[in-house]
Write a protein that holds these residues in place. Structure first.
Motif, PDB file in Angstrom:
ATOM      1  N   MET A  69       0.839  -1.203   0.000  1.00 51.91           N
ATOM      2  CA  MET A  69       0.000   0.000   0.000  1.00 51.91           C
ATOM      3  C   MET A  69       0.869   1.246   0.000  1.00 51.91           C
ATOM      4  N   ASN A  70       0.438   2.236  -0.736  1.00 51.89           N
ATOM      5  CA  ASN A  70       1.144   3.512  -0.755  1.00 51.89           C
ATOM      6  C   ASN A  70       0.969   4.207   0.593  1.00 51.89           C
ATOM      7  N   ARG A  71       2.054   4.321   1.378  1.00 52.46           N
ATOM      8  CA  ARG A  71       1.932   4.854   2.726  1.00 52.46           C
ATOM      9  C   ARG A  71       1.471   6.305   2.739  1.00 52.46           C
ATOM     10  N   SER A  72       1.718   7.029   1.673  1.00 54.56           N
ATOM     11  CA  SER A  72       1.299   8.427   1.633  1.00 54.56           C
ATOM     12  C   SER A  72      -0.213   8.556   1.561  1.00 54.56           C
ATOM     13  N   HIS A  73      -0.889   7.444   1.232  1.00 59.22           N
ATOM     14  CA  HIS A  73      -2.340   7.499   1.100  1.00 59.22           C
ATOM     15  C   HIS A  73      -3.066   6.906   2.298  1.00 59.22           C
ATOM     16  N   THR A  74      -2.347   6.331   3.262  1.00 57.05           N
ATOM     17  CA  THR A  74      -3.029   5.621   4.340  1.00 57.05           C
ATOM     18  C   THR A  74      -3.820   6.540   5.255  1.00 57.05           C
ATOM     19  N   VAL A  75      -3.462   7.844   5.295  1.00 60.01           N
ATOM     20  CA  VAL A  75      -4.241   8.781   6.096  1.00 60.01           C
ATOM     21  C   VAL A  75      -5.624   8.958   5.477  1.00 60.01           C
ATOM     22  N   GLN A  76      -5.682   9.049   4.171  1.00 59.54           N
ATOM     23  CA  GLN A  76      -6.939   9.113   3.431  1.00 59.54           C
ATOM     24  C   GLN A  76      -6.885   8.066   2.317  1.00 59.54           C
ATOM     25  N   PRO A  77      -6.995   6.780   2.667  1.00 59.34           N
ATOM     26  CA  PRO A  77      -6.802   5.728   1.664  1.00 59.34           C
ATOM     27  C   PRO A  77      -7.887   5.724   0.599  1.00 59.34           C
ATOM     28  N   LEU A  78      -7.467   5.383  -0.605  1.00 60.76           N
ATOM     29  CA  LEU A  78      -8.403   5.233  -1.721  1.00 60.76           C
ATOM     30  C   LEU A  78      -8.804   3.754  -1.768  1.00 60.76           C
ATOM     31  N   VAL A  79     -10.055   3.475  -1.432  1.00 62.02           N
ATOM     32  CA  VAL A  79     -10.500   2.100  -1.244  1.00 62.02           C
ATOM     33  C   VAL A  79     -11.616   1.741  -2.224  1.00 62.02           C
ATOM     34  N   LEU A  80     -11.461   0.571  -2.829  1.00 61.80           N
ATOM     35  CA  LEU A  80     -12.478   0.013  -3.726  1.00 61.80           C
ATOM     36  C   LEU A  80     -13.304  -0.996  -2.922  1.00 61.80           C
ATOM     37  N   GLY A  81     -14.625  -0.829  -2.881  1.00 65.34           N
ATOM     38  CA  GLY A  81     -15.495  -1.728  -2.129  1.00 65.34           C
ATOM     39  C   GLY A  81     -16.375  -2.553  -3.054  1.00 65.34           C
ATOM     40  N   ILE A  82     -16.497  -3.844  -2.755  1.00 65.32           N
ATOM     41  CA  ILE A  82     -17.283  -4.767  -3.586  1.00 65.32           C
ATOM     42  C   ILE A  82     -18.351  -5.423  -2.730  1.00 65.32           C
ATOM     43  N   GLU A  83     -19.597  -5.366  -3.184  1.00 67.10           N
ATOM     44  CA  GLU A  83     -20.732  -5.933  -2.456  1.00 67.10           C
ATOM     45  C   GLU A  83     -21.519  -6.871  -3.370  1.00 67.10           C
ATOM     46  N   SER A  84     -21.745  -8.120  -2.904  1.00 61.30           N
ATOM     47  CA  SER A  84     -22.522  -9.064  -3.711  1.00 61.30           C
ATOM     48  C   SER A  84     -23.273 -10.055  -2.821  1.00 61.30           C
ATOM     49  N   SER A  85     -23.781  -9.582  -1.683  1.00 62.65           N
ATOM     50  CA  SER A  85     -24.368 -10.503  -0.717  1.00 62.65           C
ATOM     51  C   SER A  85     -25.753 -11.002  -1.101  1.00 62.65           C
ATOM     52  N   CYS A  86     -26.444 -10.267  -1.988  1.00 57.98           N
ATOM     53  CA  CYS A  86     -27.796 -10.689  -2.373  1.00 57.98           C
ATOM     54  C   CYS A  86     -28.004 -10.447  -3.868  1.00 57.98           C
ATOM     55  N   ASP A  87     -28.875  -9.510  -4.232  1.00 56.57           N
ATOM     56  CA  ASP A  87     -29.180  -9.325  -5.653  1.00 56.57           C
ATOM     57  C   ASP A  87     -28.646  -8.012  -6.221  1.00 56.57           C
ATOM     58  N   GLU A  88     -27.838  -7.284  -5.449  1.00 57.70           N
ATOM     59  CA  GLU A  88     -27.194  -6.083  -5.978  1.00 57.70           C
ATOM     60  C   GLU A  88     -25.700  -6.310  -6.139  1.00 57.70           C
ATOM     61  N   THR A  89     -25.198  -5.985  -7.325  1.00 58.76           N
ATOM     62  CA  THR A  89     -23.749  -5.986  -7.548  1.00 58.76           C
ATOM     63  C   THR A  89     -23.289  -4.557  -7.349  1.00 58.76           C
ATOM     64  N   GLY A  90     -22.586  -4.309  -6.256  1.00 53.66           N
ATOM     65  CA  GLY A  90     -22.201  -2.944  -5.925  1.00 53.66           C
ATOM     66  C   GLY A  90     -20.698  -2.752  -5.934  1.00 53.66           C
ATOM     67  N   VAL A  91     -20.248  -1.668  -6.542  1.00 53.67           N
ATOM     68  CA  VAL A  91     -18.840  -1.274  -6.500  1.00 53.67           C
ATOM     69  C   VAL A  91     -18.796   0.194  -6.111  1.00 53.67           C
ATOM     70  N   GLY A  92     -18.150   0.481  -5.002  1.00 52.95           N
ATOM     71  CA  GLY A  92     -18.025   1.855  -4.537  1.00 52.95           C
ATOM     72  C   GLY A  92     -16.569   2.211  -4.326  1.00 52.95           C
ATOM     73  N   ILE A  93     -16.259   3.484  -4.437  1.00 52.54           N
ATOM     74  CA  ILE A  93     -14.896   3.961  -4.225  1.00 52.54           C
ATOM     75  C   ILE A  93     -14.947   5.169  -3.301  1.00 52.54           C
ATOM     76  N   VAL A  94     -14.149   5.118  -2.226  1.00 54.10           N
ATOM     77  CA  VAL A  94     -14.062   6.248  -1.307  1.00 54.10           C
ATOM     78  C   VAL A  94     -12.601   6.615  -1.096  1.00 54.10           C
ATOM     79  N   ARG A  95     -12.373   7.882  -0.787  1.00 55.50           N
ATOM     80  CA  ARG A  95     -11.044   8.324  -0.365  1.00 55.50           C
ATOM     81  C   ARG A  95     -11.189   8.820   1.064  1.00 55.50           C
ATOM     82  N   GLY A  96     -10.714   8.009   2.013  1.00 55.98           N
ATOM     83  CA  GLY A  96     -10.905   8.354   3.419  1.00 55.98           C
ATOM     84  C   GLY A  96     -12.372   8.250   3.782  1.00 55.98           C
ATOM     85  N   THR A  97     -13.020   9.415   3.975  1.00 53.05           N
ATOM     86  CA  THR A  97     -14.449   9.446   4.247  1.00 53.05           C
ATOM     87  C   THR A  97     -15.213  10.164   3.136  1.00 53.05           C
ATOM     88  N   THR A  98     -14.547  10.383   2.017  1.00 55.98           N
ATOM     89  CA  THR A  98     -15.193  11.079   0.897  1.00 55.98           C
ATOM     90  C   THR A  98     -15.668  10.068  -0.142  1.00 55.98           C
TER      91      THR A  98
END
Length: 372
Positions: free
Chosen positions: A1-30
């Motif tokens: 992981m790029n340590r310069s980004h860990t304060v506000q990490p850029l994270v890719l989220g994947i959700e597939s628990s039921c009938d929605e295929t979800g992909v979200g991207i956040v930077r920190g809390t944005t």
């Protein structure tokens, strides 16, 4: 992981628990993007979610949904600091698709992978800037990327109905009460089928209930008898729990009685009375749990949080009890990748180690396990 980004990490989220295929991207809390592909239309003729169909739909939708999310966020996979994926609870086959996709991306890109709890992720949206707003107001509980100290979460969906206490979103979540049979959304779907309203049942019943008289019929409120509730000093075995299977049966018997007498079934009145029974017992027990456990802020989440009467009555009862209610925007109430990314970001910023790729999805993952 790029340590310069860990304060506000850029994270890719994947959700597939039921009938929605979800992909979200956040930077920190944005929140940068929240892209969702639903297979709900493919389940309509069956009157409910068919796990095999949902799994195949995830396979078809994942790559296009990922590409759309990256485009909307204006980033590439190389830019991503970490990947987060729902590892449970949910439908086993559907979870497997998302988890396998996340593992493949992690191996191919070398990005760390976090396997997270779907239910706790619903609370994660509270930390997104511009995310949840208090009912009837603005601003969310996670203003400044922090949650209130005495936070609870009421999650109501097609698969879950529970009240949680959140001491720490990364490592201290407690289940106070849950349904012991049907989830509220599941009960809506089954009753809608009895009334000939089709699937999904929640929106149909909510709309029709506005035309009916909720006091025309008194349906039972499950697990509210003294033997289940107990007292403050000696709580009963199901003081904060719900049961909707008996309510569903009561509706079926009611319809049968009208038909046996050759009378028209008052569908709008039944819909209104059923909905009132559901939201009455959900809100009363949730507020009771909050009052008895020192919870001063309550987050309402899950797909059924879109129900107008649930939002209204929860707001009224929380206000009367001095509890601040927070309701996310509707796109963040239902299952989505943004909530997964938001929780993943919190885990990274808390210094929690990634899960690696050796974990397996768990369809019954307990809420106390925030990250695998």
């Amino acid at each position: 992981m790029n340590r310069s980004h860990t304060v506000q990490p850029l994270v890719l989220g994947i959700e597939s628990s039921c009938d929605e295929t979800g992909v979200g991207i956040v930077r920190g809390t944005t929140l940068l993007t929240n892209t969702v592909s639903s297979s709900m239309d493919e389940h309509v003729r069956f009157g409910g979610v068919i796990p095999e169909i949902a799994s195949r739909a995830h396979l078809d939708a994942f790559v296009p949904t990922l590409q759309e999310a990256l485009h909307e966020a204006g980033v590439t996979l190389d830019d991503i600091d970490a990947i987060a994926v729902t590892s449970g609870p949910g439908l086993a086959g559907a979870l497997m698709v998302g988890v396998c996709a996340a593992k493949a991306l992690s191996v191919a890109t070398g990005k760390p992978l976090y396997a997270i709890n779907h239910l706790v992720a619903h609370v994660g949206v509270a930390l997104l800037d511009g995310g949840p707003g208090a009912a009837g107001g603005t601003g969310g509980p996670g203003s400044g990327g922090r949650l209130p100290e005495n936070l609870g979460a009421l999650l109501v969906s097609g698969g879950h109905t529970e009240i949680l206490r959140i001491r720490s979103i990364t490592d201290d979540v407690e289940m106070l009460g849950s349904t012991i049979d049907d989830a509220a959304g599941e009960a809506y779907d089954k009753v809608a089928r009895l009334l000939g309203l089709g699937y999904p049942g929640g929106p149909a019943i909510d709309k029709l209930a506005k035309e009916g008289n909720a006091k025309a019929i008194r349906f039972p409120r499950g697990l509210t008898q003294p033997k289940y509730m107990g007292t403050t000093e000696e709580p009963g075995p199901h003081r904060y729990d719900w049961s909707f299977s008996g309510l569903k049966t009561a509706v079926a018997r009611c319809v049968e009685q009208f038909e046996a007498r050759g009378e028209d079934v008052p569908v709008a009145d039944i819909a209104a009375a059923f909905q009132e029974a559901v939201v009455d017992v959900i809100t009363s027990k949730a507020v009771l749990a909050c009052n008895e456990n020192g919870i001063t802020d309550l987050l309402l989440g899950g797909g059924v949080a879109a129900n107008s009467r649930l939002r209204e009555l929860t707001g009224q009862r929380c206000s009367s009890a001095g509890i601040t209610l927070h309701v996310p925007p509707l796109p963040l109430c239902t299952d989505n990748g943004a909530m997964v990314a938001a929780l993943g970001s919190q885990l990274i910023m808390a210094g929690i180690a990634p899960s690696g790729v050796a974990f397996a999805p768990d369809s019954s993952l307990p809420v106390t396990t925030v990250s695998v």
